[in-house]
Design a protein around this motif. Structure first.
Motif, PDB file in Angstrom:
ATOM      1  N   MET A 106       7.729   7.365  -2.613  1.00  0.00           N
ATOM      2  CA  MET A 106       6.645   7.735  -1.705  1.00  0.00           C
ATOM      3  C   MET A 106       7.158   7.753  -0.268  1.00  0.00           C
ATOM      4  N   ARG A 107       6.854   8.790   0.466  1.00  0.00           N
ATOM      5  CA  ARG A 107       7.299   8.910   1.861  1.00  0.00           C
ATOM      6  C   ARG A 107       6.219   8.400   2.800  1.00  0.00           C
ATOM      7  N   TRP A 108       6.607   7.549   3.730  1.00  0.00           N
ATOM      8  CA  TRP A 108       5.642   7.040   4.703  1.00  0.00           C
ATOM      9  C   TRP A 108       5.263   8.126   5.702  1.00  0.00           C
ATOM     10  N   PRO A 109       4.022   8.167   6.136  1.00  0.00           N
ATOM     11  CA  PRO A 109       3.667   9.085   7.218  1.00  0.00           C
ATOM     12  C   PRO A 109       4.286   8.606   8.542  1.00  0.00           C
ATOM     13  N   VAL A 110       4.527   9.543   9.438  1.00  0.00           N
ATOM     14  CA  VAL A 110       5.147   9.242  10.726  1.00  0.00           C
ATOM     15  C   VAL A 110       4.185   9.664  11.833  1.00  0.00           C
ATOM     16  N   PHE A 111       3.930   8.752  12.788  1.00  0.00           N
ATOM     17  CA  PHE A 111       2.941   9.033  13.836  1.00  0.00           C
ATOM     18  C   PHE A 111       3.475   8.724  15.226  1.00  0.00           C
TER      19      PHE A 111
ATOM     20  N   LYS B  40       7.768   8.902  17.711  1.00  0.00           N
ATOM     21  CA  LYS B  40       7.185   8.744  16.386  1.00  0.00           C
ATOM     22  C   LYS B  40       7.853   7.624  15.593  1.00  0.00           C
ATOM     23  N   VAL B  41       7.009   6.843  14.911  1.00  0.00           N
ATOM     24  CA  VAL B  41       7.498   5.767  14.048  1.00  0.00           C
ATOM     25  C   VAL B  41       6.817   5.871  12.690  1.00  0.00           C
ATOM     26  N   PRO B  42       7.483   5.407  11.637  1.00  0.00           N
ATOM     27  CA  PRO B  42       6.860   5.420  10.306  1.00  0.00           C
ATOM     28  C   PRO B  42       5.791   4.346  10.203  1.00  0.00           C
ATOM     29  N   LEU B  43       4.752   4.638   9.426  1.00  0.00           N
ATOM     30  CA  LEU B  43       3.650   3.686   9.292  1.00  0.00           C
ATOM     31  C   LEU B  43       3.244   3.556   7.831  1.00  0.00           C
ATOM     32  N   PRO B  44       3.717   2.504   7.148  1.00  0.00           N
ATOM     33  CA  PRO B  44       3.264   2.241   5.775  1.00  0.00           C
ATOM     34  C   PRO B  44       1.868   1.624   5.780  1.00  0.00           C
ATOM     35  N   SER B  45       1.361   1.321   4.636  1.00  0.00           N
ATOM     36  CA  SER B  45       0.039   0.706   4.525  1.00  0.00           C
ATOM     37  C   SER B  45       0.068  -0.704   5.123  1.00  0.00           C
TER      38      SER B  45
ATOM     39  N   ARG C  21      17.106  -1.377   6.432  1.00  0.00           N
ATOM     40  CA  ARG C  21      16.499  -1.102   5.121  1.00  0.00           C
ATOM     41  C   ARG C  21      14.980  -1.078   5.215  1.00  0.00           C
ATOM     42  N   ALA C  22      14.430  -1.908   6.115  1.00  0.00           N
ATOM     43  CA  ALA C  22      12.969  -1.940   6.266  1.00  0.00           C
ATOM     44  C   ALA C  22      12.428  -0.597   6.702  1.00  0.00           C
ATOM     45  N   PHE C  23      13.095   0.034   7.684  1.00  0.00           N
ATOM     46  CA  PHE C  23      12.535   1.254   8.256  1.00  0.00           C
ATOM     47  C   PHE C  23      13.101   2.533   7.644  1.00  0.00           C
ATOM     48  N   THR C  24      13.914   2.371   6.605  1.00  0.00           N
ATOM     49  CA  THR C  24      14.273   3.520   5.776  1.00  0.00           C
ATOM     50  C   THR C  24      13.510   3.471   4.450  1.00  0.00           C
ATOM     51  N   GLY C  25      12.721   2.389   4.270  1.00  0.00           N
ATOM     52  CA  GLY C  25      11.881   2.277   3.081  1.00  0.00           C
ATOM     53  C   GLY C  25      12.523   1.575   1.911  1.00  0.00           C
TER      54      GLY C  25
ATOM     55  N   LEU D  13      13.792  -1.598   1.760  1.00  0.00           N
ATOM     56  CA  LEU D  13      13.591  -3.035   1.661  1.00  0.00           C
ATOM     57  C   LEU D  13      12.459  -3.400   0.708  1.00  0.00           C
ATOM     58  N   THR D  14      11.401  -2.615   0.715  1.00  0.00           N
ATOM     59  CA  THR D  14      10.224  -2.941  -0.107  1.00  0.00           C
ATOM     60  C   THR D  14      10.013  -1.929  -1.234  1.00  0.00           C
ATOM     61  N   ALA D  15      11.059  -1.201  -1.602  1.00  0.00           N
ATOM     62  CA  ALA D  15      10.914  -0.128  -2.589  1.00  0.00           C
ATOM     63  C   ALA D  15      10.378  -0.633  -3.930  1.00  0.00           C
ATOM     64  N   LYS D  16      10.963  -1.706  -4.447  1.00  0.00           N
ATOM     65  CA  LYS D  16      10.523  -2.219  -5.748  1.00  0.00           C
ATOM     66  C   LYS D  16       9.112  -2.786  -5.653  1.00  0.00           C
ATOM     67  N   TRP D  17       8.854  -3.517  -4.563  1.00  0.00           N
ATOM     68  CA  TRP D  17       7.516  -4.075  -4.367  1.00  0.00           C
ATOM     69  C   TRP D  17       6.485  -2.953  -4.268  1.00  0.00           C
ATOM     70  N   ARG D  18       6.853  -1.862  -3.615  1.00  0.00           N
ATOM     71  CA  ARG D  18       5.959  -0.716  -3.438  1.00  0.00           C
ATOM     72  C   ARG D  18       5.625  -0.089  -4.790  1.00  0.00           C
ATOM     73  N   GLU D  19       6.639   0.038  -5.633  1.00  0.00           N
ATOM     74  CA  GLU D  19       6.430   0.635  -6.955  1.00  0.00           C
ATOM     75  C   GLU D  19       5.433  -0.191  -7.773  1.00  0.00           C
ATOM     76  N   ALA D  20       5.518  -1.511  -7.600  1.00  0.00           N
ATOM     77  CA  ALA D  20       4.641  -2.396  -8.377  1.00  0.00           C
ATOM     78  C   ALA D  20       3.202  -2.413  -7.856  1.00  0.00           C
ATOM     79  N   HIS D  21       2.981  -1.896  -6.653  1.00  0.00           N
ATOM     80  CA  HIS D  21       1.649  -1.935  -6.038  1.00  0.00           C
ATOM     81  C   HIS D  21       1.195  -0.542  -5.595  1.00  0.00           C
ATOM     82  N   MET D  22       1.721   0.474  -6.243  1.00  0.00           N
ATOM     83  CA  MET D  22       1.514   1.842  -5.777  1.00  0.00           C
ATOM     84  C   MET D  22       0.031   2.228  -5.706  1.00  0.00           C
ATOM     85  N   LYS D  23      -0.738   1.895  -6.705  1.00  0.00           N
ATOM     86  CA  LYS D  23      -2.140   2.310  -6.734  1.00  0.00           C
ATOM     87  C   LYS D  23      -2.907   1.727  -5.545  1.00  0.00           C
TER      88      LYS D  23
END
Length: 423
Positions: A1-6, A145-150, A389-393, A395-405
């Motif tokens: 999943m790609r983070w939006p950038v604002f 512009k910076v990335p903004l995850p949930s 790793r945090a701001f390339t996505g 660092l939390t890739a596995k955690w993100r997959e487990a909480h995608m919904k």
């Protein structure tokens, strides 16, 4: 999943700072902390939690310069001169004009935004251009512009980075405590160095077997394949050789007269009044020849009644007590302790046993400090990798997959709260 950038101004309200008139006493000594860049640590070291400052202003002072009272959670970012100092307001406060201040909008965590600004500071600094006075204008920062995850992923990133940063802070605290050991030991074994000097005890340095040599000036610097030439910045406030920045001079300037040997004592003879007298022990970091500038005086000890470690420790403690301005010559923005003045300084002579104990402790502390520096560099490198790793996505890739919904639902709600659409 790609983070939006604002752009930053879409995820935070952006405020500048200002300074009330210094000659209006009613504007100062109020209850509102007033932050300047000097209140914050250097870029890349830490993100400061700001509760209080040296200066405080009144509400009248705030209104007089049209400055904003910034809410708790505002991210303070130095955008002039030293770009990239970062703090987070933990109480309502105001800043001077050296800052761009970001009050995060709903769905944006303050610490996440602070870490993002820390990570992107190199890119942000490039927006200042190549002028002598560096400034990133707020207009340019607003558009950056910076990335903004949930929110949940922001919080997870902050959790991980905070844990890593806590190790760096503990190491810094250990360094600060360790730096107090040698002065405390000197005081315990020999007494107050300033009192020893003013009492007239000891022997003039000129009567000891200590060779004094001034360094040389060289306009050429950073010469490719040149010889290291130690200067004022190479003695730090802890009385330790600092090789973060070493200038090099042409090879033909390398002569025996100016070549340093192991355990030479380096004394800062010329600098600003608060810097003259800083002293360190030279321990060669590699096999290269090292030379020294005219701002330094080299002291080479061959007298059995003292050791280089004892002399370096004694002189540096005198610097910490601000003794050397009393024997310095002054002119505009600079002071000098001339070689004859240094040679006239009386050096207390310790007993043989205490001299040996202090010298051994000095050597052990120097060795332990080198180990701490290496471990600190490893921690800093580890933190830099985690930040990347945090701001390339990653660092939390596995955690993100487990909480995608849940994250997708959060991001949808986040976009509604911010009232923005992904570009």
């Amino acid at each position: 999943m790609r983070w939006p950038v604002f752009p930053l101004d879409k995820i935070a309200d952006v405020f500048g700072g200002s300074t009330p008139r210094r000659n209006r006493s009613e504007y100062w000594d109020g209850d509102i902390p007033w932050v300047t860049p000097t209140d914050l640590p250097m870029p890349g070291t830490e993100i400061a939690d700001v509760y209080d400052t040296a200066d405080h202003i009144t509400p009248e002072g705030l209104r007089s310069c049209a400055a904003n009272l910034l809410p708790v959670g505002t991210v303070l970012y130095s955008s002039r001169a030293t770009i990239g100092k970062i703090g987070i307001a933990r109480v309502p406060l105001a800043t001077n004009q050296g800052f761009a201040n970001f009050a995060p909008k709903p769905g944006v965590e303050s610490k996440y935004l602070a870490y993002a600004l820390q990570y992107f500071t190199v890119e942000i600094s490039s927006l200042a251009g190549s002028t002598t006075f560096k400034e990133v204008r707020r207009g340019a920062l607003k558009k950056y512009k910076v990335p903004l995850p949930s929110p949940s992923e922001q919080h997870r990133i902050v959790e991980i980075l905070d844990q890593a940063d806590a190790l760096r802070k503990k190491r810094a605290e250990a360094d600060a405590k360790a730096a107090r050991i040698l002065p405390a030991l000197f005081y315990k074994m020999f007494g107050d160095p300033l009192a020893l000097v003013t009492s007239g005890q000891g022997v003039p340095l000129s009567e000891l077997e200590v060779d004094l040599q001034n360094g040389f000036a060289c306009g050429e610097k950073d010469v490719e394949d040149g010889v290291p030439h130690l200067r004022m910045n190479n003695i730090d406030d802890a009385g330790v050789l600092n090789l973060e920045l070493v200038r090099t001079v042409p090879v033909d300037r390398d002569t025996e007269r100016y070549r340093l040997k192991e355990k030479d004592v380096l004394f800062m003879g010329t600098n600003s009044e608060d810097k003259i007298g800083k002293t360190c022990l030279f321990m060669p970091p590699d096999e290269r020849a090292y030379l020294f500038s005219n701002h330094l005086i080299r002291l080479r000890v061959s007298d059995s009644r003292i050791t280089p470690e004892y002399l370096a420790g004694f002189l540096h403690l005198l610097w910490s007590k601000r003794f050397f301005p009393s024997i310095a010559k002054r002119w505009v923005n600079q002071s000098t302790v001339a070689q004859p003045s240094l040679a006239a300084l009386r050096i207390p002579l310790p007993g043989e046993r205490s001299l040996h104990m202090f010298t051994t402790a000095f050597q052990n502390l120097l060795s332990m400090r080198a180990q701490r520096v290496r471990s600190g560099e490893t921690l800093d490198q580890t933190f830099a990798v985690l930040l990347h790793r945090a701001f390339t996505g990653d660092l939390t890739a596995k955690w993100r997959e487990a909480h995608m919904k849940e994250l997708l639902q959060e991001m949808e709600q986040q976009a509604k709260e911010l009232e923005i659409k992904e570009p």
